[in-house]
Design a protein around this motif. Structure first.
Motif, mmCIF file in Angstrom:
data_model
loop_
_atom_site.group_PDB
_atom_site.id
_atom_site.type_symbol
_atom_site.label_atom_id
_atom_site.label_comp_id
_atom_site.label_asym_id
_atom_site.label_seq_id
_atom_site.Cartn_x
_atom_site.Cartn_y
_atom_site.Cartn_z
ATOM 1 N N LEU A 1 4.174 -4.141 -0.047
ATOM 2 C CA LEU A 1 2.987 -4.608 0.677
ATOM 3 C C LEU A 1 3.378 -5.459 1.877
ATOM 4 O O LEU A 1 2.818 -5.322 2.972
ATOM 5 C CB LEU A 1 2.082 -5.401 -0.278
ATOM 6 C CG LEU A 1 0.690 -5.783 0.229
ATOM 7 C CD1 LEU A 1 -0.066 -4.543 0.704
ATOM 8 C CD2 LEU A 1 -0.095 -6.490 -0.864
ATOM 9 N N LEU A 2 4.353 -6.322 1.686
ATOM 10 C CA LEU A 2 4.851 -7.127 2.807
ATOM 11 C C LEU A 2 5.446 -6.241 3.897
ATOM 12 O O LEU A 2 5.262 -6.498 5.095
ATOM 13 C CB LEU A 2 5.896 -8.122 2.304
ATOM 14 C CG LEU A 2 5.373 -9.352 1.563
ATOM 15 C CD1 LEU A 2 6.525 -10.087 0.894
ATOM 16 C CD2 LEU A 2 4.630 -10.279 2.511
ATOM 17 N N ALA A 3 6.146 -5.186 3.491
ATOM 18 C CA ALA A 3 6.732 -4.277 4.469
ATOM 19 C C ALA A 3 5.649 -3.565 5.272
ATOM 20 O O ALA A 3 5.781 -3.393 6.491
ATOM 21 C CB ALA A 3 7.615 -3.251 3.754
ATOM 22 N N CYS A 4 4.561 -3.185 4.609
ATOM 23 C CA CYS A 4 3.464 -2.523 5.321
ATOM 24 C C CYS A 4 2.818 -3.464 6.327
ATOM 25 O O CYS A 4 2.513 -3.078 7.462
ATOM 26 C CB CYS A 4 2.419 -2.020 4.324
ATOM 27 S SG CYS A 4 2.988 -0.637 3.309
ATOM 28 N N LEU B 1 -4.171 -1.324 3.113
ATOM 29 C CA LEU B 1 -2.739 -1.622 3.069
ATOM 30 C C LEU B 1 -2.191 -1.501 1.656
ATOM 31 O O LEU B 1 -1.008 -1.213 1.466
ATOM 32 C CB LEU B 1 -2.480 -3.020 3.624
ATOM 33 C CG LEU B 1 -2.034 -3.091 5.088
ATOM 34 C CD1 LEU B 1 -0.666 -2.475 5.267
ATOM 35 C CD2 LEU B 1 -3.031 -2.415 5.997
ATOM 36 N N VAL B 2 -3.041 -1.705 0.660
ATOM 37 C CA VAL B 2 -2.599 -1.540 -0.727
ATOM 38 C C VAL B 2 -2.249 -0.070 -0.996
ATOM 39 O O VAL B 2 -1.229 0.237 -1.623
ATOM 40 C CB VAL B 2 -3.700 -2.022 -1.698
ATOM 41 C CG1 VAL B 2 -3.271 -1.790 -3.136
ATOM 42 C CG2 VAL B 2 -4.007 -3.487 -1.468
ATOM 43 N N ILE B 3 -3.089 0.842 -0.493
ATOM 44 C CA ILE B 3 -2.809 2.266 -0.650
ATOM 45 C C ILE B 3 -1.477 2.620 0.004
ATOM 46 O O ILE B 3 -0.659 3.361 -0.549
ATOM 47 C CB ILE B 3 -3.950 3.102 -0.041
ATOM 48 C CG1 ILE B 3 -5.259 2.860 -0.799
ATOM 49 C CG2 ILE B 3 -3.604 4.585 -0.066
ATOM 50 C CD1 ILE B 3 -6.471 3.497 -0.146
ATOM 51 N N LEU B 4 -1.251 2.077 1.195
ATOM 52 C CA LEU B 4 -0.008 2.356 1.889
ATOM 53 C C LEU B 4 1.194 1.761 1.159
ATOM 54 O O LEU B 4 2.287 2.329 1.192
ATOM 55 C CB LEU B 4 -0.079 1.821 3.318
ATOM 56 C CG LEU B 4 -1.078 2.536 4.226
ATOM 57 C CD1 LEU B 4 -1.075 1.907 5.609
ATOM 58 C CD2 LEU B 4 -0.780 4.012 4.327
ATOM 59 N N ALA B 5 0.993 0.621 0.504
ATOM 60 C CA ALA B 5 2.086 0.034 -0.281
ATOM 61 C C ALA B 5 2.452 0.946 -1.450
ATOM 62 O O ALA B 5 3.642 1.161 -1.748
ATOM 63 C CB ALA B 5 1.681 -1.351 -0.785
ATOM 64 N N TRP B 6 1.455 1.493 -2.129
ATOM 65 C CA TRP B 6 1.733 2.447 -3.208
ATOM 66 C C TRP B 6 2.458 3.677 -2.660
ATOM 67 O O TRP B 6 3.401 4.189 -3.275
ATOM 68 C CB TRP B 6 0.431 2.897 -3.873
ATOM 69 C CG TRP B 6 -0.293 1.821 -4.621
ATOM 70 C CD1 TRP B 6 0.249 0.692 -5.168
ATOM 71 C CD2 TRP B 6 -1.691 1.784 -4.910
ATOM 72 N NE1 TRP B 6 -0.725 -0.052 -5.775
ATOM 73 C CE2 TRP B 6 -1.931 0.592 -5.641
ATOM 74 C CE3 TRP B 6 -2.771 2.603 -4.624
ATOM 75 C CZ2 TRP B 6 -3.203 0.227 -6.086
ATOM 76 C CZ3 TRP B 6 -4.037 2.251 -5.066
ATOM 77 C CH2 TRP B 6 -4.236 1.073 -5.794
ATOM 78 N N ARG C 1 4.133 -8.046 -9.636
ATOM 79 C CA ARG C 1 5.003 -6.883 -9.493
ATOM 80 C C ARG C 1 5.782 -7.048 -8.199
ATOM 81 O O ARG C 1 5.283 -6.742 -7.110
ATOM 82 C CB ARG C 1 4.167 -5.599 -9.466
ATOM 83 C CG ARG C 1 3.270 -5.409 -10.687
ATOM 84 C CD ARG C 1 4.041 -4.961 -11.876
ATOM 85 N NE ARG C 1 4.642 -3.652 -11.636
ATOM 86 C CZ ARG C 1 5.661 -3.160 -12.323
ATOM 87 N NH1 ARG C 1 6.218 -3.889 -13.274
ATOM 88 N NH2 ARG C 1 6.153 -1.967 -12.053
ATOM 89 N N TRP C 2 7.017 -7.525 -8.312
ATOM 90 C CA TRP C 2 7.777 -7.897 -7.128
ATOM 91 C C TRP C 2 8.067 -6.708 -6.220
ATOM 92 O O TRP C 2 8.073 -6.834 -4.990
ATOM 93 C CB TRP C 2 9.082 -8.574 -7.553
ATOM 94 C CG TRP C 2 8.847 -9.878 -8.244
ATOM 95 C CD1 TRP C 2 8.934 -10.126 -9.577
ATOM 96 C CD2 TRP C 2 8.429 -11.103 -7.634
ATOM 97 N NE1 TRP C 2 8.603 -11.437 -9.853
ATOM 98 C CE2 TRP C 2 8.290 -12.061 -8.663
ATOM 99 C CE3 TRP C 2 8.158 -11.495 -6.317
ATOM 100 C CZ2 TRP C 2 7.897 -13.376 -8.425
ATOM 101 C CZ3 TRP C 2 7.760 -12.790 -6.075
ATOM 102 C CH2 TRP C 2 7.640 -13.718 -7.121
ATOM 103 N N GLU C 3 8.301 -5.552 -6.795
ATOM 104 C CA GLU C 3 8.571 -4.378 -5.963
ATOM 105 C C GLU C 3 7.345 -4.005 -5.133
ATOM 106 O O GLU C 3 7.455 -3.686 -3.945
ATOM 107 C CB GLU C 3 8.988 -3.203 -6.842
ATOM 108 C CG GLU C 3 10.339 -3.407 -7.521
ATOM 109 C CD GLU C 3 10.563 -2.407 -8.632
ATOM 110 O OE1 GLU C 3 11.655 -1.830 -8.700
ATOM 111 O OE2 GLU C 3 9.633 -2.196 -9.424
ATOM 112 N N LEU C 4 6.175 -4.050 -5.779
ATOM 113 C CA LEU C 4 4.951 -3.757 -5.034
ATOM 114 C C LEU C 4 4.689 -4.819 -3.972
ATOM 115 O O LEU C 4 4.207 -4.511 -2.873
ATOM 116 C CB LEU C 4 3.751 -3.684 -5.988
ATOM 117 C CG LEU C 4 3.552 -2.382 -6.753
ATOM 118 C CD1 LEU C 4 2.291 -2.464 -7.590
ATOM 119 C CD2 LEU C 4 3.476 -1.197 -5.810
#
Length: 578
Positions: free
Chosen positions: A186-189, A103-108, A179-182
């Motif tokens: 991540l929450l969106a993913c 999920l971290v990869i997808l957040a990026w 990093r609030w944007e990240l």
């Protein structure tokens, strides 16, 4: 056998979901670069050998186990071979580590996708607030002409990745700020995954009609566009030019095996879960063959798309392809965005590329294991947490939990990956927790448990009972001899040739980080023998009686009920052990 009888609405849903599971980032990110790096076309020799001896046999084995038992990772092994229940628990733990980093990869990727709609791509210029004095815009003709003479500089794409996206700290012991944007990405993913699967496979099966097919369309678009770019064929030549001398290097064979285990998703249990939702008489034998063929072909074709673009990038900069070739995050978040910025309509091509990667969200690749609990809704009601879902699905069998601890655990997970030092933790888990030694070790005991304890002949009978088609004798040989031997050899080679993880080839982790990494690796490796030893110690009766019970499959399994469960292989090993 199963607590509930939830199944795919159609065979197409199963096939598309598995396509989304096995065909993903590993095909686009890793295979093309590994092929180029390890002898070009010659790399296909060890790769295909690993596919035949390990990839396909284990893929069929895991899918068949799920379909035969109609249960999830842990409970299927408990029913099939109680002594090897630790294999299922180890696979589950590896799957949890995978879920965390995936999920971290997808957040990026989502972060990049949002910026891809900008009128001026931020990684295509050095006029941004985060750029340093050493930044060079290699998309500019004035700079590309003198590319090889520029030293002590960094590209705009590298600075966007390291300074804007990650804001990398000095090391793993410097966590930095959130990093609030990240964190929002991540929450969106997590939220998208949750709403894709919160109603179970009857709803998520519909999602894969888009998420499993759309990436192929985008890959085709990139392939056609890439092959029409100037310098494309030079990149393709670098990709496939054979170098047979490289076959003498053990590292080439080890990386071929690692890629097969990675891209075929074996040794993690996800195929067992997906197969468990099939109808009992589904032809998993034929499905496994065609899905593995699709996986290999996608990896091969993706190489043309990737290296045609890298060839164009090298042509524009006046350098060799070797100087721009990257793998993993370097390819997805640096090389390809920079190459796309040099094309006409750069926003279109970056959107296409990142949509391919982010479409894996709907494939529910690693977050899917609901593992046959009483209520799938209850499982994913636990604050979307994939690894928390896995744990509770096994140990609590669907008991609803709404404690504050769930919220704290999920919040902690999100915040760790949103910190400036999160990339160091990411690579630590990826390197030690869910690849390499632990997956190879599990594969050894997985094939031994089926080949010698449950019985390779009984597994063949189970597949024949489900599909009315007896597997080729090669599979029996692989489950009993070839797969465990090849996996064990790869495991030993991996340990002998072990190199401590370094970030960006220069940052050396502190000793406590390496200890943490090996703790993650050993957490799954030691589960296999220790769980078996624990079951033996906690059993009743003599040692002979305990082994007899632990080597015998559940009486509720189909062939056992039909009176066909006699396993020559299993009784041979049981006699040897006693």
């Amino acid at each position: 056998v199963s607590p509930i009888m939830i199944q795919w609405s159609s065979k197409t849903e199963f096939l598309l979901t598995v396509c989304g599971n096995v065909v993903g980032l590993g095909n686009v990110w890793r295979f093309p670069y590994l092929c180029y790096k390890n002898g070009g076309g010659a790399f296909l020799v060890p790769y295909l050998l690993y596919v035949v001896l390990c990839g396909l046999p284990l893929f069929l084995l895991e899918t068949s186990i799920g379909q035969y038992t109609q249960q999830g990772i842990v409970t299927s092994w408990r029913s099939l071979c109680p002594l090897a229940e630790g294999v299922g628990r180890a696979e589950l733990l590896i799957l949890i580590y995978d879920s965390i980093i995936y999920l971290v990869i997808l957040a990026w990727t989502l972060f990049y996708l949002v910026f891809s709609f900008s009128s001026q791509l931020p990684w295509a210029s050095c006029d941004n607030s985060w750029n340093t004095d050493q930044c060079v815009d290699f998309t500019s003709p004035n700079q590309t002409a003198n590319w090889t003479t520029i030293i002590n500089t960094t590209s705009a794409a590298v600075e966007f990745w390291e300074l804007r996206v990650l804001a990398i700290s000095g090391g793993i012991d410097e966590v930095g700020s959130v990093r609030w944007e990240l964190m929002l990405c991540l929450l969106a993913c997590w939220a998208v995954c949750y709403f894709c699967i919160w109603k179970g496979i009857r709803y998520s099966g519909k999602v894969v009609y888009f998420t499993a097919t759309f990436p192929y369309l985008m890959l085709l678009v990139l392939l056609v566009r890439g092959l029409t770019l100037p310098g494309a064929w030079e990149g393709v030549q670098y990709y496939l030019y054979p170098d047979p001398i490289r076959l003498a290097d053990p590292q080439v064979w080890m990386e071929a095996g690692t890629q097969v285990f990675f891209s075929y998703c074996v040794g993690r249990g996800s195929q067992t879960v997906l197969g468990s939702f099939n109808k009992y008489n589904n032809n998993c034998y034929k499905d496994s063959f065609w899905l593995c063929l699709l996986n290999g072909c996608t990896s091969f074709v993706a190489g043309f798309a990737v290296f045609s673009v890298l060839g164009f990038m090298a042509h524009n900069q006046g350098v060799s392809v070797a100087m721009v070739a990257e793998s993993g995050p370097g390819l997805a978040f640096i090389a390809f965005p920079q190459a796309a910025a040099m094309m006409p309509l750069p926003q279109l091509w970056t959107v296409c590329f990142f949509v391919i990667n982010i479409s894996d969200l709907g494939g529910i690749k690693y977050l899917f294991p609901s593992l046959k609990c009483k209520s799938i809704y209850n499982i994913f009601d636990m604050r979307f947490s994939g690894f928390f879902c896995c744990c509770y699905s096994v140990f609590h069998l669907g008991k609803r939990t709404k404690s504050a601890g769930d919220q704290i655990l999920f919040s902690l997970t999100v915040c760790v990956w949103s910190l400036q030092g999160g990339i160091f933790v990411f690579q630590l888990i990826d390197y030690y927790g869910c690849s390499g030694a632990c997956v190879l070790f599990v594969a050894v005991f997985e094939s031994l448990a089926v080949g010698w304890i449950f019985g390779a002949d009984q597994m063949e009978n189970a597949i024949k009972d489900m599909t009315s088609q007896k597997p080729c004798i090669l599979f029996r040989l692989c489950w009993r001899y070839l797969t465990p031997l090849v996996s064990l050899g790869s495991f030993i080679l991996h340990m002998v040739d072990y190199k401590p993880l370094k970030f960006n080839h220069w940052y050396v982790y502190p000793d406590w980080a390496y200890e943490l990494g090996w703790t993650m690796a050993l957490s799954s490796i030691l589960l296999v023998p220790l769980w078996g030893i624990g079951r033996i110690c906690l059993g009743t009766g003599s040692l002979k009686q305990r082994l007899a019970v632990l080597c015998h499959p559940d009486d509720k399994l189909p062939l056992t009920q039909k009176g066909k469960g006699e396993s020559k292989d299993g009784h041979e090993l049981e006699s040897i052990m006693i």
